[in-house]
Design a protein around this motif. Sequence first.
Motif, PDB file in Angstrom:
ATOM      1  N   THR A   1       0.848  -1.187   0.000  1.00 43.40           N
ATOM      2  CA  THR A   1       0.000   0.000   0.000  1.00 43.40           C
ATOM      3  C   THR A   1       0.885   1.238   0.000  1.00 43.40           C
ATOM      4  O   THR A   1       1.411   1.624   1.037  1.00 43.40           O
ATOM      5  CB  THR A   1      -0.905   0.033   1.254  1.00 43.40           C
ATOM      6  OG1 THR A   1      -1.618  -1.192   1.337  1.00 43.40           O
ATOM      7  CG2 THR A   1      -1.881   1.181   1.197  1.00 43.40           C
ATOM      8  N   VAL A   2       1.040   1.843  -1.169  1.00 37.46           N
ATOM      9  CA  VAL A   2       1.915   3.009  -1.295  1.00 37.46           C
ATOM     10  C   VAL A   2       1.071   4.279  -1.313  1.00 37.46           C
ATOM     11  O   VAL A   2       0.113   4.385  -2.081  1.00 37.46           O
ATOM     12  CB  VAL A   2       2.773   2.932  -2.573  1.00 37.46           C
ATOM     13  CG1 VAL A   2       3.637   4.169  -2.734  1.00 37.46           C
ATOM     14  CG2 VAL A   2       3.643   1.681  -2.540  1.00 37.46           C
ATOM     15  N   THR A   3       1.411   5.233  -0.445  1.00 39.49           N
ATOM     16  CA  THR A   3       0.729   6.524  -0.413  1.00 39.49           C
ATOM     17  C   THR A   3       1.565   7.548  -1.174  1.00 39.49           C
ATOM     18  O   THR A   3       2.737   7.315  -1.475  1.00 39.49           O
ATOM     19  CB  THR A   3       0.503   6.991   1.037  1.00 39.49           C
ATOM     20  OG1 THR A   3       1.770   7.115   1.684  1.00 39.49           O
ATOM     21  CG2 THR A   3      -0.371   6.015   1.798  1.00 39.49           C
ATOM     22  N   ALA A   4       0.961   8.680  -1.473  1.00 38.99           N
ATOM     23  CA  ALA A   4       1.628   9.729  -2.245  1.00 38.99           C
ATOM     24  C   ALA A   4       2.840  10.280  -1.484  1.00 38.99           C
ATOM     25  O   ALA A   4       2.819  10.412  -0.259  1.00 38.99           O
ATOM     26  CB  ALA A   4       0.652  10.855  -2.540  1.00 38.99           C
ATOM     27  N   LEU A   5       3.887  10.592  -2.245  1.00 37.64           N
ATOM     28  CA  LEU A   5       5.069  11.233  -1.674  1.00 37.64           C
ATOM     29  C   LEU A   5       4.910  12.739  -1.784  1.00 37.64           C
ATOM     30  O   LEU A   5       4.328  13.238  -2.750  1.00 37.64           O
ATOM     31  CB  LEU A   5       6.325  10.809  -2.436  1.00 37.64           C
ATOM     32  CG  LEU A   5       6.636   9.319  -2.503  1.00 37.64           C
ATOM     33  CD1 LEU A   5       7.880   9.091  -3.343  1.00 37.64           C
ATOM     34  CD2 LEU A   5       6.808   8.737  -1.122  1.00 37.64           C
ATOM     35  N   ASP A   6       5.450  13.453  -0.815  1.00 31.73           N
ATOM     36  CA  ASP A   6       5.447  14.908  -0.891  1.00 31.73           C
ATOM     37  C   ASP A   6       6.333  15.324  -2.065  1.00 31.73           C
ATOM     38  O   ASP A   6       7.522  14.984  -2.090  1.00 31.73           O
ATOM     39  CB  ASP A   6       5.978  15.508   0.413  1.00 31.73           C
ATOM     40  CG  ASP A   6       6.041  17.016   0.346  1.00 31.73           C
ATOM     41  OD1 ASP A   6       4.984  17.651   0.465  1.00 31.73           O
ATOM     42  OD2 ASP A   6       7.156  17.547   0.146  1.00 31.73           O
ATOM     43  N   PRO A   7       5.796  16.035  -3.061  1.00 28.12           N
ATOM     44  CA  PRO A   7       6.582  16.355  -4.254  1.00 28.12           C
ATOM     45  C   PRO A   7       7.793  17.243  -3.979  1.00 28.12           C
ATOM     46  O   PRO A   7       8.838  17.077  -4.596  1.00 28.12           O
ATOM     47  CB  PRO A   7       5.588  17.034  -5.185  1.00 28.12           C
ATOM     48  CG  PRO A   7       4.445  17.446  -4.340  1.00 28.12           C
ATOM     49  CD  PRO A   7       4.432  16.529  -3.159  1.00 28.12           C
ATOM     50  N   THR A   8       7.677  18.157  -3.034  1.00 30.05           N
ATOM     51  CA  THR A   8       8.805  19.041  -2.728  1.00 30.05           C
ATOM     52  C   THR A   8       9.942  18.261  -2.078  1.00 30.05           C
ATOM     53  O   THR A   8      11.100  18.410  -2.448  1.00 30.05           O
ATOM     54  CB  THR A   8       8.350  20.195  -1.809  1.00 30.05           C
ATOM     55  OG1 THR A   8       7.290  20.900  -2.457  1.00 30.05           O
ATOM     56  CG2 THR A   8       9.493  21.146  -1.514  1.00 30.05           C
TER      57      THR A   8
END
Length: 79
Positions: free
Chosen positions: A32-39
Amino acid sequence: MWAEDRTVGYIRRRQAHEALIHRLDAELTAGTVTALDPTLASDGVDEALDVMFGGCPPWGSFEPATSTPGCGTGVTPMP
Protein backbone atom coordinates in the motif's frame (compact mmCIF):
# COMPACT_ATOMS: atom_id res chain seq x y z
CA MET A 1 29.24 11.79 6.40
CA TRP A 2 30.27 12.33 2.82
CA ALA A 3 28.89 15.87 2.58
CA GLU A 4 30.93 18.90 3.55
CA ASP A 5 27.84 20.58 5.02
CA ARG A 6 27.51 19.54 8.65
CA THR A 7 24.97 22.14 9.76
CA VAL A 8 21.83 21.33 11.73
CA GLY A 9 19.75 22.30 8.69
CA TYR A 10 21.57 19.81 6.49
CA ILE A 11 21.17 17.02 9.05
CA ARG A 12 17.43 17.74 9.32
CA ARG A 13 17.17 17.64 5.52
CA ARG A 14 19.11 14.35 5.36
CA GLN A 15 16.93 12.78 8.07
CA ALA A 16 13.75 13.83 6.23
CA HIS A 17 15.02 12.08 3.08
CA GLU A 18 15.98 8.97 5.06
CA ALA A 19 12.56 8.80 6.73
CA LEU A 20 10.81 9.20 3.37
CA ILE A 21 12.77 6.33 1.78
CA HIS A 22 12.24 4.03 4.78
CA ARG A 23 8.52 4.85 4.74
CA LEU A 24 8.33 4.05 1.02
CA ASP A 25 10.20 0.76 1.58
CA ALA A 26 7.72 -0.23 4.31
CA GLU A 27 4.73 0.74 2.17
CA LEU A 28 6.06 -1.22 -0.81
CA THR A 29 6.50 -4.24 1.46
CA ALA A 30 2.94 -3.87 2.77
CA GLY A 31 1.58 -3.38 -0.75
CA THR A 32 0.00 0.00 0.00
CA VAL A 33 1.91 3.01 -1.30
CA THR A 34 0.73 6.52 -0.41
CA ALA A 35 1.63 9.73 -2.24
CA LEU A 36 5.07 11.23 -1.67
CA ASP A 37 5.45 14.91 -0.89
CA PRO A 38 6.58 16.36 -4.25
CA THR A 39 8.81 19.04 -2.73
CA LEU A 40 10.62 16.60 -0.45
CA ALA A 41 10.93 14.00 -3.22
CA SER A 42 12.39 16.47 -5.74
CA ASP A 43 14.73 17.83 -3.06
CA GLY A 44 15.94 14.26 -2.52
CA VAL A 45 16.71 13.89 -6.23
CA ASP A 46 18.56 17.21 -6.12
CA GLU A 47 20.61 16.00 -3.13
CA ALA A 48 21.43 12.72 -4.86
CA LEU A 49 22.69 14.54 -7.96
CA ASP A 50 24.49 17.33 -6.12
CA VAL A 51 25.86 15.68 -2.96
CA MET A 52 26.02 11.94 -3.59
CA PHE A 53 27.03 12.02 -7.25
CA GLY A 54 28.95 15.31 -7.24
CA GLY A 55 26.64 17.35 -9.41
CA CYS A 56 24.74 17.05 -12.62
CA PRO A 57 26.81 16.04 -15.67
CA PRO A 58 27.55 18.78 -18.24
CA TRP A 59 25.00 17.30 -20.66
CA GLY A 60 22.19 17.04 -18.10
CA SER A 61 19.83 19.34 -16.27
CA PHE A 62 17.55 19.05 -13.28
CA GLU A 63 14.85 21.45 -12.18
CA PRO A 64 12.97 20.41 -9.03
CA ALA A 65 9.22 20.09 -9.41
CA THR A 66 7.12 22.96 -8.17
CA SER A 67 3.79 21.18 -7.82
CA THR A 68 4.14 17.54 -8.88
CA PRO A 69 7.10 15.18 -8.96
CA GLY A 70 8.59 14.49 -12.35
CA CYS A 71 11.63 14.74 -14.55
CA GLY A 72 13.49 17.96 -15.27
CA THR A 73 12.76 20.09 -18.30
CA GLY A 74 13.31 18.29 -21.58
CA VAL A 75 13.81 14.88 -20.01
CA THR A 76 11.56 12.00 -21.04
CA PRO A 77 10.94 9.41 -18.30
CA MET A 78 11.85 5.82 -19.09
CA PRO A 79 8.84 3.55 -19.77
